[in-house]
Scaffold this motif. Structure first.
Motif, PDB file in Angstrom:
ATOM      1  N   GLU A 103      13.634  15.565 -22.646  1.00  0.00           N
ATOM      2  CA  GLU A 103      12.262  15.412 -23.128  1.00  0.00           C
ATOM      3  C   GLU A 103      11.553  14.332 -22.336  1.00  0.00           C
ATOM      4  N   ILE A 104      10.271  14.579 -22.042  1.00  0.00           N
ATOM      5  CA  ILE A 104       9.470  13.627 -21.284  1.00  0.00           C
ATOM      6  C   ILE A 104       8.129  13.457 -21.989  1.00  0.00           C
TER       7      ILE A 104
ATOM      8  N   PRO B 242      -5.859  10.959 -23.635  1.00  0.00           N
ATOM      9  CA  PRO B 242      -6.875  10.364 -24.520  1.00  0.00           C
ATOM     10  C   PRO B 242      -6.813  10.891 -25.944  1.00  0.00           C
ATOM     11  N   ALA B 243      -6.290  12.114 -26.152  1.00  0.00           N
ATOM     12  CA  ALA B 243      -6.227  12.680 -27.504  1.00  0.00           C
ATOM     13  C   ALA B 243      -4.966  12.284 -28.248  1.00  0.00           C
ATOM     14  N   GLY B 244      -3.933  11.849 -27.527  1.00  0.00           N
ATOM     15  CA  GLY B 244      -2.682  11.489 -28.176  1.00  0.00           C
ATOM     16  C   GLY B 244      -1.491  11.716 -27.270  1.00  0.00           C
ATOM     17  N   SER B 245      -0.296  11.480 -27.815  1.00  0.00           N
ATOM     18  CA  SER B 245       0.943  11.601 -27.046  1.00  0.00           C
ATOM     19  C   SER B 245       1.448  13.040 -27.033  1.00  0.00           C
ATOM     20  N   LEU B 246       2.003  13.434 -25.881  1.00  0.00           N
ATOM     21  CA  LEU B 246       2.571  14.761 -25.721  1.00  0.00           C
ATOM     22  C   LEU B 246       4.029  14.636 -25.305  1.00  0.00           C
TER      23      LEU B 246
ATOM     24  N   ILE C 196       3.652  12.159 -31.905  1.00  0.00           N
ATOM     25  CA  ILE C 196       3.919  12.872 -30.662  1.00  0.00           C
ATOM     26  C   ILE C 196       3.805  14.373 -30.904  1.00  0.00           C
ATOM     27  N   ARG C 197       3.017  15.029 -30.095  1.00  0.00           N
ATOM     28  CA  ARG C 197       2.829  16.476 -30.206  1.00  0.00           C
ATOM     29  C   ARG C 197       3.725  17.176 -29.183  1.00  0.00           C
ATOM     30  N   ARG C 198       4.590  18.068 -29.654  1.00  0.00           N
ATOM     31  CA  ARG C 198       5.468  18.795 -28.752  1.00  0.00           C
ATOM     32  C   ARG C 198       4.692  19.951 -28.107  1.00  0.00           C
ATOM     33  N   VAL C 199       4.776  20.020 -26.789  1.00  0.00           N
ATOM     34  CA  VAL C 199       4.095  21.083 -26.036  1.00  0.00           C
ATOM     35  C   VAL C 199       5.139  21.730 -25.114  1.00  0.00           C
TER      36      VAL C 199
END
Length: 519
Positions: free
Chosen positions: A2-3, A8-12, A50-53
């Motif tokens: 994971e990286i 600006p909208a948040g963490s990915l 943290i949003r997972r993408v």
């Protein structure tokens, strides 16, 4: 592995694999649903944590069929909430050049998550940050009417093009976090994606969002293929009436249902008698689109542009390896039907004066192709009139203004048809030709040409000048006569720079004989 990346909208949180960081399904704008349906894109809401993408986002609602399935595999998920993009970045990239890709599909099909435009190889092998973008399609992306005017932006058309511009602005503010340089973003596309790229690059309001343009087989159309606002509004009113609502009431319909019902109208005999084709963007609205390509001026940036050798085969002679026919059209019969069909084609696609006569055009092509039958002549005329001549003229005009322009002629013969139809270039640029959906159609012994094409595109993205491992690629020389025009041919012999194939045919069009005189 994971990286994590900060935007600006948040963490990915994405995934690192084999030297490439992948961030898939990143929202770049608010979901265009409910009150935001048929409105300009709004900034994506921020999020906590943290949003997972790590999964491709849904494609825009569409009906994928026929020739469009040649490049696009079946779509796993479609949803009106589709404004996402995907990023492939070399691990530990810093100030890397960026490719932003807008898929084709007549602004009604396709998506940025298709296997053909996977950015992994360009990122790993060439150090490029690759971005592919989803945007609204069909009626959701292109219905236009003054009653749909967005109160915040004042626009009433070109929602899908506005999505593309919104993605570029998001990338300008965010791509550094992925290791990309926002000052080195090249915008690119194929087919309708390429046409949109050209129109974006002609819009002064988009200055500074890109440093170069790649346009692969752009349809540089005129009305009635592309339309003005009045004609687009007429179509929108007719769609609303047929669906039992007002123009403003279209915003209250479920988006997927609107796409399905508009597609049904386009199969209705009475509706298509009035509207033979959908009028769903791009629209000459005077705000985003100020001029059609044959009248507009591209930004003063390097341009890489070209066509496939046999563009028309996409619509007339495209088949699967098992023999299943994908093309919906057949060439006209010789004689009066041919001449009548050619008259209609010229009316649709020839924007200059004087208008050539069908008889003179057929005679010129018959002279240039003495051993060809009428079907082969029709395919040549269609390819030249709709794509090759307008593209060559556009590139020449750009070069005559003193800007670098590089022309290619993609000529790899496919395994099934033997020709090189529209869209055949995409897997070569991305190195995705081995994907199971594509490999049987493209054939074998293609790796060396794919590698050369990828290297040339990557060099353009990096330096603004394409080159192959073994050949330089000179810019288009606008001082040469048309019959001496040169291009990079990409085919079974690799990549070879030399005289443009079919230049004698192209010279039969009056506008080509006087290229640039109106500049």
């Amino acid at each position: 592995m994971e990286i994590a990346v900060e935007t600006p909208a948040g963490s990915l949180a994405g995934q690192r694999h084999d030297g490439v960081d992948r961030f898939l399904g990143i929202p770049y704008a608010a979901a265009p649903v409910g009150a935001l349906r048929l409105r300009s894109p709004r900034p994506v809401p921020g999020w906590a944590g943290i949003r997972r993408v790590d999964h491709i986002g849904p494609a825009a609602p569409q009906h994928l069929a026929g020739s469009q399935t040649w490049l696009n595999e079946p779509i796993a998920c479609m949803d009106e909430d589709c404004l996402t993009l995907n990023v492939w970045a070399p691990a530990d990239a810093c100030d890397a050049p960026v490719l932003v890709w807008f898929h084709g599909g007549a602004t009604r099909n396709g998506h940025g998550g298709a296997a053909a435009c996977d950015g992994f190889r360009l990122a790993r092998e060439h150090g490029i940050v690759v971005v592919t973008v989803n945007y609204r399609l069909g009626p959701l992306g292109g219905l236009a009417h003054p009653e749909l005017t967005d109160p915040e932006t004042g626009t009433c058309a070109n929602w899908g093009m506005q999505d593309k511009i919104a993605s570029l602005r998001w990338l300008r503010d965010s791509i550094a976090g992925f290791g990309g340089d926002p000052r080195k973003m090249t915008i690119a596309g194929q087919s309708s994606g390429a046409a949109n790229v050209v129109l974006i690059a002609q819009n002064p309001d988009c200055e500074g969002l890109f440093c170069g343009v790649i346009a692969q087989s752009p349809p540089l159309f005129q009305p009635p293929m592309f339309v003005g606002l009045d004609d687009a509004a007429e179509y929108t009113e007719a769609v609303a009436a047929a669906l039992g609502t007002s123009v403003a009431g279209l915003r209250d319909l479920d988006g997927s249902d609107l796409v399905r019902r508009e597609a049904a109208l386009l199969r209705d005999v009475d509706f298509t008698r009035r509207f033979p084709r959908p009028r769903t963007a791009p629209t000459l609205d005077g705000r985003l689109v100020h001029a059609w390509p044959h009248d507009g001026v591209l930004a003063d940036v390097p341009l890489l542009i070209g066509f496939t050798r046999d563009e028309a085969r996409f619509w007339y002679d495209l088949a699967l390896p098992d023999g299943t026919r994908l093309s919906a059209l057949t060439p006209p019969e010789p004689g009066a039907p041919f001449e009548a069909a050619l008259a209609r084609l010229i009316a649709l696609h020839y924007p200059f004066e004087p208008t050539p006569s069908p008889a003179a055009t057929f005679a010129a092509y018959g002279f240039a192709m003495p051993d060809a039958g009428s079907a082969a002549i029709w395919l040549a005329i269609y390819s030249d009139l709709v794509f090759r001549a307008p593209i060559l003229q556009y590139a020449t005009r750009h070069a005559r203004r003193g800007s670098p322009a590089f022309l290619y002629d993609f000529a790899w013969p496919l395994a099934v048809t033997g020709g090189t139809p529209h869209a055949a270039c995409v897997p070569f640029v991305f190195g995705t030709h081995r994907h199971p959906h594509l490999a049987p159609k493209i054939g074998v012994d293609v790796d060396a040409t794919v590698a050369a094409a990828m290297a040339a595109w990557a060099t353009f993205i990096r330096h603004g000048t394409p080159a192959t491992p073994t050949h330089d690629w000179p810019g288009l020389n606008p001082g040469l006569p048309l019959d001496a025009a040169e291009a990079m041919s990409i085919g079974r012999d690799g990549m070879l720079f030399g005289p443009l194939h079919g230049a004698n045919r192209l010279a039969s069009w009056p506008a080509m004989q006087q290229m640039g005189d109106a500049d």
